[in-house]
Design an enzyme around this catalytic site. Structure first.
Site, PDB file in Angstrom:
ATOM      1  N   ASP A  51       0.829  -1.214   0.000  1.00 55.53           N
ATOM      2  CA  ASP A  51       0.000   0.000   0.000  1.00 55.53           C
ATOM      3  C   ASP A  51       0.862   1.262   0.000  1.00 55.53           C
ATOM      4  OD1 ASP A  51      -2.758   0.574  -0.334  1.00 55.53           O
ATOM      5  OD2 ASP A  51      -2.808   1.489   1.641  1.00 55.53           O
ATOM      6  N   GLU A  92      -0.175  11.033   5.115  1.00 53.27           N
ATOM      7  CA  GLU A  92      -0.286   9.583   5.000  1.00 53.27           C
ATOM      8  C   GLU A  92       1.072   8.944   4.694  1.00 53.27           C
ATOM      9  OE1 GLU A  92      -3.935   8.405   3.131  1.00 53.27           O
ATOM     10  OE2 GLU A  92      -2.911   6.761   2.123  1.00 53.27           O
ATOM     11  N   GLU A 144     -11.414   5.769  -2.762  1.00 52.59           N
ATOM     12  CA  GLU A 144     -11.392   6.264  -1.385  1.00 52.59           C
ATOM     13  C   GLU A 144     -12.459   5.580  -0.523  1.00 52.59           C
ATOM     14  OE1 GLU A 144      -8.692   7.567  -1.061  1.00 52.59           O
ATOM     15  OE2 GLU A 144      -8.664   9.750  -1.278  1.00 52.59           O
ATOM     16  N   GLU A 214      -9.491  -3.397  -6.172  1.00 51.04           N
ATOM     17  CA  GLU A 214      -9.391  -3.365  -4.702  1.00 51.04           C
ATOM     18  C   GLU A 214      -9.418  -4.782  -4.124  1.00 51.04           C
ATOM     19  OE1 GLU A 214      -8.663  -0.974  -2.600  1.00 51.04           O
ATOM     20  OE2 GLU A 214      -8.727   0.723  -3.968  1.00 51.04           O
TER      21      GLU A 214
HETATM   22  C1  LIG Z   1      -5.274   0.073  -2.679  1.00 55.18           C
HETATM   23  C2  LIG Z   1      -5.734   1.331  -1.998  1.00 55.18           C
HETATM   24  N1  LIG Z   1      -6.935   1.842  -2.287  1.00 55.18           N
HETATM   25  C3  LIG Z   1      -7.351   2.977  -1.681  1.00 55.18           C
HETATM   26  C4  LIG Z   1      -6.570   3.616  -0.755  1.00 55.18           C
HETATM   27  C5  LIG Z   1      -7.074   4.841  -0.044  1.00 55.18           C
HETATM   28  N2  LIG Z   1      -6.602   6.051  -0.588  1.00 55.18           N
HETATM   29  C6  LIG Z   1      -5.492   6.651  -0.111  1.00 55.18           C
HETATM   30  O1  LIG Z   1      -4.811   6.242   0.781  1.00 55.18           O
HETATM   31  C7  LIG Z   1      -5.322   3.050  -0.477  1.00 55.18           C
HETATM   32  N3  LIG Z   1      -4.478   3.581   0.431  1.00 55.18           N
HETATM   33  N4  LIG Z   1      -4.944   1.893  -1.089  1.00 55.18           N
END
Ligand SMILES: Cc1ncc(CNC=O)c(N)n1
Length: 225
Positions: A51, A92, A144, A214
């Site tokens: 991530d 973040e 998001e 996702e």
């Molecule tokens: C794979 C994925 N999808 C969405 C997010 C959330 N957006 C920013 O942080 C994230 N961190 N990772």
């Protein structure tokens, strides 16, 4: 006077229609394992490393959304919403670095897995000026919202989320992030209301593809590392 039926908007209609993939993305076994405390550390470390790489690649995508919000939206508040999102990515990245040292994950040695690379390629394609603003905003919302819904679930009543992992859950599960997702959703819905049939087809397709990416992303955590 008779009340007009509640206008649900395209996104809620599409979520209902694609409920099974939406649930797969927002209630993945990895997320459920964080919530019930059974998560294994190697899965968490794998997710953290992947991530971190994803988020670094997400920055140019959000920057391009910001430019489109300035140029194409016709609504000055869109820019402020996206700018807020971009600003929080700054925090973040710092958070990821602290988590990396906490869990002994050396990001400089993390290799992006296929699912990560494919998701990044998908985002790159969305950055093309050919892609309509309504489609980009729908994708942005979905990306998001999956994290918001997933991590908020880990903080709901009855959770057994390990204390060490509550930081991650609060990052995306907090009320501010929920509000922000709702603002992005409103922007997307406003654009979709005025969109052509062709753009609606494209936006629905992009929404489903985000959800698939996702799910594939969460799946990487199974391998451990
Ligand atoms: C794979 C994925 N999808 C969405 C997010 C959330 N957006 C920013 O942080 C994230 N961190 N990772």
């Amino acid at each position: 006077m008779e009340k007009k039926p509640e206008n649900r908007g395209m996104i809620d209609t599409w979520i209902d229609k694609h409920r099974s993939i939406y649930s797969a993305a927002t209630r993945h076994a990895f997320v459920v394992s964080i919530r019930d405390g059974s998560v294994d550390l190697s899965s968490f470390r794998t997710w953290l490393g992947q991530d971190y790489l994803f988020v670094r690649g997400f920055v140019p995508f959000v920057a391009s959304v910001l430019i489109r919000a300035c140029k194409d939206s016709g609504e000055s508040s869109d820019m402020e919403v996206v700018l807020g999102g971009l600003a929080s990515l700054n925090d973040e990245i710092e958070w990821f670095k602290r988590e990396g040292s906490k869990w002994d994950v050396d990001f400089s040695t993390v290799v992006p897995q296929n699912a990560n690379q494919e998701y990044r390629r998908f985002l790159d394609a969305l950055m093309s000026s050919e892609v309509k603003y309504a489609v980009i905003m729908t994708a942005f919302w979905a990306i998001e919202a999956v994290y918001q819904e997933s991590f908020a679930h880990c903080l709901e009543d009855g959770n057994k989320t390990p204390v060490g992992l509550t930081g991650a859950c609060h990052r995306w599960g907090n009320d501010g992030f929920k509000q922000y997702c709702s603002s992005v959703k409103n922007i997307a819905e406003r654009c979709l209301e005025n969109a052509s049939g062709e753009v609606l087809v494209e936006a629905e397709d992009v929404l489903v593809r985000v959800l698939e990416h996702e799910v594939a992303f969460w799946e990487m955590s199974r391998g451990g590392q």
